[in-house]
Design a protein around this motif. Structure first.
Motif, PDB file in Angstrom:
ATOM      1  N   GLU A  72       0.834  -1.206   0.000  1.00  0.00           N
ATOM      2  CA  GLU A  72       0.000   0.000   0.000  1.00  0.00           C
ATOM      3  C   GLU A  72       0.869   1.257   0.000  1.00  0.00           C
ATOM      4  OE1 GLU A  72      -2.689  -0.314   3.349  1.00  0.00           O
ATOM      5  OE2 GLU A  72      -3.643  -2.105   2.504  1.00  0.00           O
ATOM      6  N   ALA A  73       1.953   1.243   0.770  1.00  0.00           N
ATOM      7  CA  ALA A  73       2.871   2.384   0.783  1.00  0.00           C
ATOM      8  C   ALA A  73       3.536   2.541  -0.581  1.00  0.00           C
ATOM      9  CB  ALA A  73       3.929   2.201   1.877  1.00  0.00           C
TER      10      ALA A  73
ATOM     11  N   TYR B 148       2.498   9.207  -6.228  1.00  0.00           N
ATOM     12  CA  TYR B 148       2.772  10.598  -5.872  1.00  0.00           C
ATOM     13  C   TYR B 148       4.243  11.022  -5.920  1.00  0.00           C
ATOM     14  CZ  TYR B 148      -2.026  10.270  -4.274  1.00  0.00           C
ATOM     15  OH  TYR B 148      -3.379  10.071  -4.212  1.00  0.00           O
ATOM     16  N   THR B 149       5.140  10.098  -6.266  1.00  0.00           N
ATOM     17  CA  THR B 149       6.553  10.466  -6.357  1.00  0.00           C
ATOM     18  C   THR B 149       7.115   9.974  -7.684  1.00  0.00           C
ATOM     19  OG1 THR B 149       7.558   8.442  -5.469  1.00  0.00           O
ATOM     20  CG2 THR B 149       6.772  10.078  -3.850  1.00  0.00           C
TER      21      THR B 149
ATOM     22  N   ALA C  58      13.468   0.492  -7.905  1.00  0.00           N
ATOM     23  CA  ALA C  58      14.617   0.137  -7.063  1.00  0.00           C
ATOM     24  C   ALA C  58      14.650   1.008  -5.806  1.00  0.00           C
ATOM     25  CB  ALA C  58      15.913   0.291  -7.848  1.00  0.00           C
ATOM     26  N   GLU C  59      14.381   2.298  -5.955  1.00  0.00           N
ATOM     27  CA  GLU C  59      14.375   3.204  -4.797  1.00  0.00           C
ATOM     28  C   GLU C  59      13.243   2.863  -3.835  1.00  0.00           C
ATOM     29  OE1 GLU C  59      16.208   7.333  -6.594  1.00  0.00           O
ATOM     30  OE2 GLU C  59      14.213   6.720  -7.279  1.00  0.00           O
TER      31      GLU C  59
ATOM     32  N   GLN D 110      -2.025   4.972 -13.375  1.00  0.00           N
ATOM     33  CA  GLN D 110      -2.328   6.144 -12.551  1.00  0.00           C
ATOM     34  C   GLN D 110      -2.127   7.433 -13.346  1.00  0.00           C
ATOM     35  OE1 GLN D 110      -3.764   5.827  -9.493  1.00  0.00           O
ATOM     36  NE2 GLN D 110      -3.704   3.694 -10.098  1.00  0.00           N
ATOM     37  N   PHE D 111      -1.091   7.465 -14.158  1.00  0.00           N
ATOM     38  CA  PHE D 111      -0.792   8.640 -14.966  1.00  0.00           C
ATOM     39  C   PHE D 111      -1.903   8.885 -16.007  1.00  0.00           C
ATOM     40  CE2 PHE D 111       1.358  10.849 -18.509  1.00  0.00           C
ATOM     41  CZ  PHE D 111       1.780  11.978 -17.815  1.00  0.00           C
TER      42      PHE D 111
END
Length: 126
Positions: A75-76, A83-84, A89-90, A122-123
């Motif tokens: 979920e995170a 939103y980022t 990988a990050e 999402q985009f």
């Protein structure tokens, strides 16, 4: 009719009420998604044995501790993808997945699409 409504409300309330130990676990998991979380860590927080805590967690929450942690990490990850601009990988590194490929496979298992496909969906929906 009133009795049926009261029964339904009672069963809903039971489902969302957790013991103090489980509330402590849920809060700990929420605030520690970015570090490795073990059953032993949760047992220390609750002052219960790992075995007992594991059984209690499954009984009250309906899934295992590890499944719950994975669910919350996914979920995170969804929020981070939405939103980022962080790469897979990050995100994998940030949420303590052992590798990017493990993150991608777990994400696909839970969300049914890869992180890249999710971000593209999402985009497009904006």
């Amino acid at each position: 009719l009133v009795e049926a409504y009261a029964r339904r409300m009672r069963s809903i309330r039971k489902k969302t009420m957790y013991s103090r130990a489980i509330i402590v676990c849920l809060e700990y998991i929420y605030t520690h998604l970015h570090v490795k979380i073990s059953l032993e860590d949760l047992a220390k927080e609750t002052k219960l044995s790992p075995t007992y805590l594991s059984k209690l967690f499954h009984k009250e929450v309906g899934i295992s501790v590890s499944q719950y942690i994975m669910q919350k990490r996914i979920e995170a990850a969804e929020k981070m993808l939405r939103y980022t601009e962080f790469s897979s990988a990050e995100i994998a590194n940030s949420l303590c997945f052992c590798s990017e490929s493990h993150f991608i496979s777990m994400f696909k298992r839970y969300v049914k699409v890869t992180p890249r496909e999710y971000r593209e969906q999402q985009f497009r929906s904006r």
